[in-house]
Design an enzyme around this catalytic site. Structure first.
Site, PDB file in Angstrom:
ATOM      1  N   THR A  36      38.466  49.698  51.364  1.00 43.26           N
ATOM      2  CA  THR A  36      38.372  51.130  51.046  1.00 43.26           C
ATOM      3  C   THR A  36      38.733  51.332  49.581  1.00 43.26           C
ATOM      4  O   THR A  36      39.305  50.442  48.948  1.00 43.26           O
ATOM      5  CB  THR A  36      39.387  51.951  51.872  1.00 43.26           C
ATOM      6  OG1 THR A  36      40.712  51.646  51.392  1.00 43.26           O
ATOM      7  CG2 THR A  36      39.269  51.653  53.343  1.00 43.26           C
ATOM      8  N   ASP A  37      38.462  52.511  49.078  1.00 41.44           N
ATOM      9  CA  ASP A  37      39.061  52.884  47.807  1.00 41.44           C
ATOM     10  C   ASP A  37      40.506  53.333  48.092  1.00 41.44           C
ATOM     11  O   ASP A  37      40.928  53.447  49.247  1.00 41.44           O
ATOM     12  CB  ASP A  37      38.245  53.956  47.093  1.00 41.44           C
ATOM     13  CG  ASP A  37      38.490  53.911  45.587  1.00 41.44           C
ATOM     14  OD1 ASP A  37      39.496  53.283  45.170  1.00 41.44           O
ATOM     15  OD2 ASP A  37      37.711  54.492  44.815  1.00 41.44           O
ATOM     16  N   TYR A  38      41.225  53.568  47.041  1.00 38.24           N
ATOM     17  CA  TYR A  38      42.664  53.848  47.089  1.00 38.24           C
ATOM     18  C   TYR A  38      43.004  55.021  48.027  1.00 38.24           C
ATOM     19  O   TYR A  38      42.664  56.167  47.726  1.00 38.24           O
ATOM     20  CB  TYR A  38      43.097  54.193  45.662  1.00 38.24           C
ATOM     21  CG  TYR A  38      44.544  54.040  45.332  1.00 38.24           C
ATOM     22  CD1 TYR A  38      44.997  52.980  44.560  1.00 38.24           C
ATOM     23  CD2 TYR A  38      45.465  54.976  45.759  1.00 38.24           C
ATOM     24  CE1 TYR A  38      46.334  52.850  44.226  1.00 38.24           C
ATOM     25  CE2 TYR A  38      46.801  54.852  45.434  1.00 38.24           C
ATOM     26  CZ  TYR A  38      47.227  53.780  44.668  1.00 38.24           C
ATOM     27  OH  TYR A  38      48.547  53.671  44.344  1.00 38.24           O
TER      28      TYR A  38
END
Ligand code: BGC
Length: 743
Positions: free
Chosen positions: A287-289
């Site tokens: 995932t992104d952050y």
């Protein structure tokens, strides 16, 4: 008793590497046995640990790790870290994982190595303007070598998001607006990072991001909603992700945005259908952050636990920094809301890549202090950075051939970026050190000492704010000069993540300063340093010359001086349209005709009342110190079958007095389709080098595949009928020939 895996692995590796088979996707499948044998030993907590990625931090005192993370590594409940770099630090953390955790599974270390690790190259948007795939690949490959030498395994790059949105700050990280060029650049960057086999010690894993459609946020504001037709998604935005996957990228990052109402991180259609089924992606999805957690804010998940279930069931393998899997996945599995099988699949994908990287054989293979010292900032890397920076600089205007600067001219260097070093390396600078870059002033001083000329320099004003007290000195210097070089632009952190601008003109008093410099009557060369297309109508009209240098990296000042003095003849061309005014945004070259295309004699056509539809500078545009003429283009014949090759040729001559390079471009238009088609689409280009007086024939070969698109029934194919094939120096100055594709 604890069973530590990695020392046992050497035997296992030997046993299974003997029977290397081909998997369904063509990659060797010998890893499956190894992965399964590790998986069989793991507890559910350890499995979830492999799906957990945490950041470490960097303070002025050096690297630090947050409370509790070391304990997680020790327990085997965190399998990957990012932002941890340098041999000393990664070795220290790897030691904990390998020597103290129950199974000793090695950690994976990731970092945003976007345009260099220590040696910083131009921002990717700048680099893309070189249209030089070999140079772009080399830049990624040097970044990989430096990063790997500093203990890293994995970069969160390339960012391949197509964008038609100069307000969006992250355009600096991408390759501009075009899917064809963007795909070639995505491939070059993935290959540069990973090489053919990324298990060497100078290569790192690539991560294609941000999947998907992140470059089209409404109103250009970062993280904002993305809403587009599936056709536009597949025709325009998807190709570079696909190219990255086909080039072998082993990881992909979900994006922050929602797409057609579903956040990417919980989007099963994107991750399972499009990515894995249609495109055979076998790597892992990160995932992104905290983008799992953010599905609560999106209004798509009730709470973090629910968000984790949506993400896991959609096909996410690794949770970046959200700790959602770590906190809730076990509970969700117990409740039957996520299957352990799904978790096993995710862990398999992650472990497999750790095997592919060779970490089970030698978890410290990237931790070599000697190599780190020798490779980081190596002279050959700095030289390459200078060359790529020169190739990225776009000459936008050059009236009266004011450039290159003639010998003996008295020069006034003016502007807030003349002496600036820190700004040159832009955002996403990894471990780059601004103060170690070469400013324009440094480069001029070096030349002046060598070639025996003098010049003045003055700041004039700051990049932002409204103070004009520095104007006086700048104007005084300008009065006594023969030529003024004004170095202006955006602050390095005005582009990048969360750096949207509603007004994309030059900030602060810089334009005012240029107006006053122009008023002196002296020739004014404006050198721009910025991370996005800017609106500069006044400068475009009144400055004598305009040079787009982007944020050119560690060697930026030298590269700019090379261009200004003519040691390098500029050859770059824009990969993103420059609007005249922000009100034209989104503006891009591959737009459609509409039912009422602009007609100057008819008010009820597609137009603005207050300005032309056309951009300031179009996609593909850029000048040289020499001139090129294009003879009439030819096509071999008019009719082609679906299996034929369409051949278009054009002769190009260097009609000036210096050698130069030209990027010759080929576009097509499908005149009638089952759905409306763009006015032009880039389908080929060639960068040629010509001596004065020399000519060369450039040949473009197209097949029916180059004419394909998502038709009315969403199949990807070419339709029979008439097409224009167009050739020229940019997306506006094109010659055309009509051809027909016949069944
Ligand atoms: C960015 C990603 C980046 C990640 C890790 C996020 O905020 O959107 O591009 O890779 O942070 O630094």
């Amino acid at each position: 008793m604890m069973i530590r895996i990695w020392p046992l692995m050497a035997c296992l590796l030997f046993a299974v590497s003997c029977k290397s088979q081909k998997g369904t996707t063509g990659t060797p499948d010998r890893y499956n046995t190894q992965v399964d044998s590790v998986l069989a030993l793991m507890t559910l907590e350890e499995k979830i640990g492999q799906m957990t990625l945490y950041t470490t931090d960097w303070e002025s005192t050096g690297p630090t790790i947050r409370k509790g993370y070391q304990e997680d590594i020790r327990k085997g409940t965190c399998g990957a870290l990012f932002n941890s770099h340098t041999v000393a630090f990664t070795r220290q953390l790897q030691d904990i994982a390998v020597k103290e955790s129950p199974l000793g599974i090695p950690l994976l270390f990731g970092y945003d190595v976007i345009h260099g690790y220590k040696t910083i190259f131009p921002v990717p948007l700048g680099e893309s303007c070189s249209w030089d795939l070999a140079a772009i690949e080399q830049s990624a490959s040097i970044a990989a070598a430096e990063a790997a030498a500093a203990g890293l395994h994995w970069t969160f790059a390339p960012m391949v998001d197509i964008s038609r949105e100069p307000r969006w700050g992250r355009v600096m990280e991408g390759a501009g607006e075009d899917p064809f060029l963007g795909s070639l650049i995505a491939r070059a960057r993935v290959h540069g990072f990973q090489g053919d086999h990324f298990n060497g010690t100078d290569k790192i894993l690539a991560c294609v991001k941000h999947f998907a459609g992140y470059g089209a946020p409404i109103a250009g504001r970062d993280y904002n909603t993305v809403d587009m037709s599936e056709r536009t998604f597949r025709d325009i935005y998807f190709p570079p992700y696909k190219a990255g996957i086909e080039a072998g990228a082993r990881t992909i990052m979900t994006s922050f945005n929602d797409l057609d109402g579903i956040p990417s991180t919980g989007n099963k259609w994107l991750l399972e259908e499009v990515l894995r089924k249609e495109n055979n992606f076998t790597g892992f999805v990160v995932t992104d952050y905290t983008s799992i957690n953010e599905m609560v804010n999106h209004g798509y998940a009730a709470d973090d636990k629910h968000a984790g279930e949506l993400a896991a069931n959609a096909g996410v393998d690794m949770d970046m920094q959200g700790a959602v899997f770590q906190r809730y996945l076990k509970e969700s599995i117990a409740a039957g809301l996520v299957s352990e099988k799904q978790v096993d699949e995710a862990v398999r994908r992650i472990l497999r890549i750790k095997f592919e990287l060779g970490l089970f054989k030698d978890p410290y293979k990237f931790s070599d202090a000697q190599r780190e010292k020798a490779v980081v900032f190596a002279p050959a890397h700095l030289q390459a950075a200078r060359e790529i920076a020169r190739k990225s600089i776009v000459l936008l205007k050059n009236e009266d051939k004011v450039l290159p600067i003639a010998n003996g001219k008295k020069i006034a260097l003016v502007g807030p970026l003349v002496a600036d070093r820190n700004n040159l390396i832009g955002e996403w600078r990894a471990s780059g050190e601004g103060e170690k870059s070469v400013s324009i002033l440094d480069a001029f001083q070096e030349r002046a000492a060598r070639d025996g000329f003098t010049f003045t320099h003055a700041k004039g004003c700051e990049l932002t704010g409204d103070v004009t007290t520095g104007f006086e000195e700048a104007l005084r210097n300008a009065q006594t000069a023969d030529i003024i070089i004004a170095v202006v632009g955006e602050k390095w952190n005005m582009s990048g993540e969360a750096k949207a601008r509603a007004d994309i003109s030059l900030p602060g008093m810089q334009e005012q300063l240029i107006k006053e410099l122009v008023a002196t009557g002296k020739p004014v060369v404006v050198v721009l340093m910025n991370g996005r297309p800017l609106t500069i109508p006044w400068i475009a009209e009144h400055a004598t010359a305009v040079v787009e240098a982007w944020l050119p990296g560690t060697m930026g000042g030298l590269a700019v001086a090379d261009v200004l003095f003519g040691d390098y003849n500029p050859s770059a061309k824009l990969t993103m349209t420059f609007p005249r005014h922000v009100g034209q945004v989104p503006i891009f070259y591959n737009e459609k005709n509409t039912g009422r295309p602009f007609d100057p004699n008819n008010g009820y056509t597609s137009r603005y009342l207050d300005m032309p539809n056309t951009p300031q500078y179009p996609f593909g545009y850029g000048l040289s110190y020499t001139t090129f003429t294009y003879d009439s283009m030819m096509v071999a014949r008019k009719d082609y079958s679906f299996s034929d090759t369409i051949i278009a040729t054009v002769n190009i001559k260097n009609t000036g007095s210096v050698a130069g390079e030209e990027i010759v471009q080929c576009y097509v238009r499908d005149l009638v389709g089952s759905v409306t088609r763009p006015l032009k689409e880039l389908k080929g280009f060639e960068k040629i080098k010509l001596a004065p007086g020399e000519s060369k024939k450039v040949t473009f070969k197209l097949t029916s595949k180059d004419l394909a698109f998502y038709t009315a029934d969403m199949t990807f194919k070419a339709e029979p009928g008439a097409f224009w094939v167009m050739v020229g120096p940019d997306s506006e100055r094109l010659q055309k020939k009509e051809i027909r594709l016949v069944q």
